[in-house]
Design a protein around this motif. Structure first.
Motif, PDB file in Angstrom:
ATOM      1  N   VAL A  63       0.889  -1.254  -0.115  1.00 18.26           N
ATOM      2  CA  VAL A  63       0.115  -0.258   0.230  1.00 18.26           C
ATOM      3  C   VAL A  63       0.952   1.489  -0.087  1.00 18.26           C
ATOM      4  CG1 VAL A  63      -1.551   1.127   1.117  1.00 18.26           C
ATOM      5  CG2 VAL A  63      -1.927  -1.341   0.958  1.00 18.26           C
ATOM      6  N   HIS A  66      -3.599   6.362  -0.112  1.00 17.79           N
ATOM      7  CA  HIS A  66      -5.274   6.350   0.512  1.00 17.79           C
ATOM      8  C   HIS A  66      -5.800   6.933  -0.664  1.00 17.79           C
ATOM      9  CE1 HIS A  66      -8.514   4.326   2.281  1.00 17.79           C
ATOM     10  NE2 HIS A  66      -8.852   5.374   2.899  1.00 17.79           N
ATOM     11  N   ASP A 118      -7.495   1.626  -0.284  1.00 16.87           N
ATOM     12  CA  ASP A 118      -6.024   1.611  -0.034  1.00 16.87           C
ATOM     13  C   ASP A 118      -5.857   1.846  -1.533  1.00 16.87           C
ATOM     14  OD1 ASP A 118      -5.736   1.786   2.410  1.00 16.87           O
ATOM     15  OD2 ASP A 118      -5.867   0.116   2.537  1.00 16.87           O
ATOM     16  N   THR A 120      -2.478   0.846  -3.820  1.00  9.49           N
ATOM     17  CA  THR A 120      -1.414  -0.032  -3.937  1.00  9.49           C
ATOM     18  C   THR A 120       0.049   0.345  -5.081  1.00  9.49           C
ATOM     19  OG1 THR A 120      -2.882  -2.063  -4.617  1.00  9.49           O
ATOM     20  CG2 THR A 120      -2.161  -2.717  -2.551  1.00  9.49           C
ATOM     21  N   GLN A 230       0.446  10.096  -0.461  1.00  3.46           N
ATOM     22  CA  GLN A 230      -0.187  10.012   0.354  1.00  3.46           C
ATOM     23  C   GLN A 230      -2.102   9.415   0.650  1.00  3.46           C
ATOM     24  OE1 GLN A 230       1.522   7.678   3.251  1.00  3.46           O
ATOM     25  NE2 GLN A 230       2.881   7.850   1.937  1.00  3.46           N
TER      26      GLN A 230
END
Length: 243
Positions: A63, A66, A118, A120, A230
């Motif tokens: 991950v 987000h 999330d 990835t 992030q």
């Protein structure tokens, strides 16, 4: 001389015509290429690849960011296209030694959508499975205006630091950084080497008077941008409007 040649050809024809015909019998075997061959595998090769495949699978699930809201495809503007074009502009400004005015991303090059949750590394590979690299083109304003008209006709593309307004599929207004595009001025455009070749109807990009190649794959730049952010913004700011 001509008589001699005719005589030679006549003799050759007679000799060839008197030869007994030869019959050749060929035999062949049909081998079906289907699931029955699955048992015939290069086990040594598969064993060699196994740790690399496992490592890639594990890396893909890492991950890196987000999304509080879905990042989705849209026309003429969508949250996913806006994120991708803004991310490309941010990354281009880190690498290009001069000023980068805008970024352009083709909507057809984004191959998935992201739901909230999330994000990835695998998600980035799904979004951008191609190894296209970042380039920065220097274009005259008149060529950019022609490109904007094409974007209106195509009902949208991914743009950053630009505003495009179309009315009935005709370009009504085009701005860069809030200012009208000057047909005589020159602007720098961050995009992919794929689009720089004029694909997806973007022929005006081929008229660049200067092309700078970063050498970095755009997907990797997106990964860098996602790690840095992030929390990925889902932005709809009316940068592309068709009335």
């Amino acid at each position: 001389m001509r008589k001699i040649l005719v005589f030679i050809f006549l003799i050759a024809g007679l000799l060839y015509g008197c030869q007994r015909p030869q019959v050749r019998v060929d035999q062949s075997t049909s081998i079906p290429v289907d699931a029955t061959l699955d048992s015939i595998q290069d086990t040594a090769y598969l064993t060699f690849l196994a740790p690399y495949i496992e490592a890639l699978d594990k890396e893909g699930e890492v991950v890196i960011a987000h999304a509080d809201q879905p990042l989705l495809y849209g026309e003429p503007e969508g949250t996913l296209m806006n994120w991708a074009s803004d991310a490309l502009l941010n990354q281009a400004r880190k690498y290009y030694p001069g000023r980068v005015d805008i970024a352009i991303v083709n909507k057809g090059g984004l191959r998935t959508e992201w739901q909230a949750g999330d994000i990835t590394i695998r998600n980035l590979y799904e979004l951008m499975p191609f190894n296209n690299v970042l380039v920065v083109l220097t274009l005259q304003g008149k060529d950019l205006l022609e490109l904007c008209q094409i974007f209106v006709e195509d009902y949208g593309q991914g743009i950053a630091n630009m505003t495009i307004i179309g009315e009935e599929r005709q370009l009504a207004e085009a701005r860069i950084g809030g200012q009208p595009i000057n047909p005589e001025a020159f602007y720098t455009v961050a995009t992919s080497d794929y689009l720089a070749g004029g694909t997806d109807h973007m022929i005006p990009l081929t008229r660049s008077i200067e092309t700078w190649t970063c050498g970095r794959i755009i997907r990797d730049l997106y990964i860098d941008e996602a790690k840095q952010q992030q929390s990925l913004p889902a932005i709809l700011d009316h940068r592309f409007i068709i009335l």
